[in-house]
Design a protein around this motif. Sequence first.
Motif, short mmCIF file in Angstrom:
data_model
loop_
_atom_site.label_atom_id
_atom_site.label_comp_id
_atom_site.label_asym_id
_atom_site.label_seq_id
_atom_site.Cartn_x
_atom_site.Cartn_y
_atom_site.Cartn_z
N LYS A 19 27.90 55.20 57.91
CA LYS A 19 27.81 54.57 56.60
C LYS A 19 26.35 54.25 56.29
CE LYS A 19 32.35 52.34 57.11
NZ LYS A 19 33.08 51.05 57.15
N PRO A 20 26.02 54.00 55.01
CA PRO A 20 24.66 53.58 54.67
C PRO A 20 24.29 52.33 55.46
CG PRO A 20 25.84 54.18 52.69
CD PRO A 20 26.85 54.20 53.80
N ALA A 21 23.17 52.38 56.18
CA ALA A 21 22.85 51.33 57.15
C ALA A 21 21.97 50.23 56.58
CB ALA A 21 22.16 51.95 58.37
N PHE A 22 21.38 50.43 55.41
CA PHE A 22 20.50 49.42 54.84
C PHE A 22 21.26 48.57 53.83
CE2 PHE A 22 17.36 52.32 56.55
CZ PHE A 22 16.42 51.44 57.08
N VAL A 23 21.32 47.27 54.11
CA VAL A 23 22.03 46.33 53.25
C VAL A 23 20.99 45.55 52.44
CG1 VAL A 23 23.61 44.36 53.19
CG2 VAL A 23 23.87 46.14 54.95
N ALA A 24 21.09 45.59 51.10
CA ALA A 24 20.12 44.92 50.24
C ALA A 24 20.25 43.41 50.36
CB ALA A 24 20.33 45.36 48.80
N LEU A 25 19.11 42.73 50.45
CA LEU A 25 19.08 41.27 50.53
C LEU A 25 18.54 40.66 49.24
CD1 LEU A 25 17.70 40.84 54.18
CD2 LEU A 25 20.08 40.74 53.41
N THR A 26 17.35 41.03 48.83
CA THR A 26 16.77 40.52 47.59
C THR A 26 15.67 41.46 47.14
OG1 THR A 26 15.78 38.57 46.54
CG2 THR A 26 15.03 39.09 48.75
N SER A 27 15.24 41.32 45.88
CA SER A 27 14.21 42.22 45.36
C SER A 27 13.50 41.55 44.19
CB SER A 27 14.81 43.55 44.90
OG SER A 27 15.69 43.35 43.82
N LYS A 28 12.35 42.10 43.83
CA LYS A 28 11.60 41.61 42.67
C LYS A 28 10.78 42.76 42.09
CE LYS A 28 8.40 37.99 41.12
NZ LYS A 28 9.36 37.44 40.12
N THR A 29 10.87 42.93 40.78
CA THR A 29 10.10 43.96 40.11
C THR A 29 8.63 43.55 40.02
OG1 THR A 29 12.02 44.60 38.80
CG2 THR A 29 9.85 45.29 37.98
N ILE A 30 7.76 44.49 40.31
CA ILE A 30 6.31 44.25 40.20
C ILE A 30 5.80 44.97 38.96
CG2 ILE A 30 4.06 44.56 41.29
CD1 ILE A 30 5.79 42.61 42.80
N THR A 31 5.17 44.20 38.05
CA THR A 31 4.62 44.78 36.82
C THR A 31 3.13 44.44 36.72
OG1 THR A 31 6.77 44.50 35.74
CG2 THR A 31 4.87 44.92 34.32
N PRO A 32 2.26 45.45 36.57
CA PRO A 32 2.56 46.88 36.58
C PRO A 32 2.89 47.37 37.99
CG PRO A 32 0.20 46.54 36.53
CD PRO A 32 0.81 45.19 36.40
#
Length: 444
Positions: free
Chosen positions: A365-378
């Motif tokens: 199965k897909p082994a990477f489980v998302a925890l958190t993220s943030k968009t960087i602009t630019p």
Amino acid sequence: MICPLLLTLIPSALPLSFQDVYELAEGPHVIGLCWFHTERAGEALPEELRDVGEAAWREVCAWTGRDAEEPLEVPITINLYPKRKLFVAAVESIESGASKDRAAWGDPDSHQIYVKVQPLLGEWPFLEIGIPEVSLRAAAREVAVMAMAQVEGGAFTHPWLREGLAELVAERALIAIGRASAAGAAPADSTALWRVRELARAGRLPTVAEILAGEIGDLGGAERRALHGVWLRYLASREEPSAIVGLAAGEGQDLEEFERGFPAWLEAQTPIWHEETPATAVHGEGLAQTAIRGQNALCWAVEPPPSGSYEIRGEFLLYHNEEAMGQANVLLGLLDTGDYISVAFHTPTGVLLWRYDSALARQGKPAFVALTSKTITPPFAAREWVPFSVRYDAQQERIFVEVAGTRLRPQDTTGRDMSGAWGLGVLPGMPALWRGVECVALDD
């Protein structure tokens, strides 16, 4: 230089589909021949191929007794191919089956060496990184093997000398052309040292008598190559080449001294990195990572992070692929299960935290489980250095990430052991550079 196919040194069996252009650099002993062209890097690639071959030739001559300055009547040609099918076609035209499970092979009769570049880079990485170290190292090894094959007598037929000397020559050749800074410092050499030290600590290190007799038990291929290379590095630190060749030839030596000295020397060494897949190399002020196709690059620091709170900090530089994407990963909290946390600096998305779950990987199965993220602009720009900080707070049991002046929401790690190894990684097709990277203790 881009040349029409005129030279008789080029094997006639090469398919016409890739005989259109090539770039070539000639030396007195080695010719570097790239079967592809890059506008920006130009002649630098075949010159680097030639230079590592010439350095390997000079190194191996001290062992074979040849005059390193005397030009060869028929120089060794190192052919570098951009695609595996081209490498396979060239090798299989000479010896059926020789390309199986190989990315480098040499034919001593024709003085031809064939190497598949691993990986094929884009224009800017080729210019600023050069030929990936994996391929340069492979080319240098094959030069050493070819030189040993030309020596009459049986000393160089012993596996520990033939294989170990090829590793040692490659290490020294990379240092000579400025692609490694010191003996054992390159991640590939450090990994070999770490692997052999782990054999010793696990009680699996063969005795010197067993190494000399070729009786090394159930060691795998990577373990065997590491053992032979590190054994030669140890011998070369205390013996002249002639004495080491004499040892292979069965000339008398005090093996008891070696039996005591080798394990003691090994335990005193301080490897810095260990890689799961070859991809990381010394580059300028830091490291370059160029993941081989189909394999994420994972390079772990041997020294664990400081106890309590710690910070991993430094700078990264991304190269974009054809989809304008690049990614560099900071890894931390490696567990005995193989699980870890990955902080991914990705363009155009931003920064993402993942948890690698080895149990899911074993289930397919897909082994990477998302925890958190943030968009960087630019988004992170290509070929620009970006400062980062990944901080673990032991009191709060949280991970704090800051990159390019932007902070990610803290990630809770309550109950998770975060004392495991930290490291660096990239994805295939997305090379990256690192500099000033360090893991330091923080006041709790």
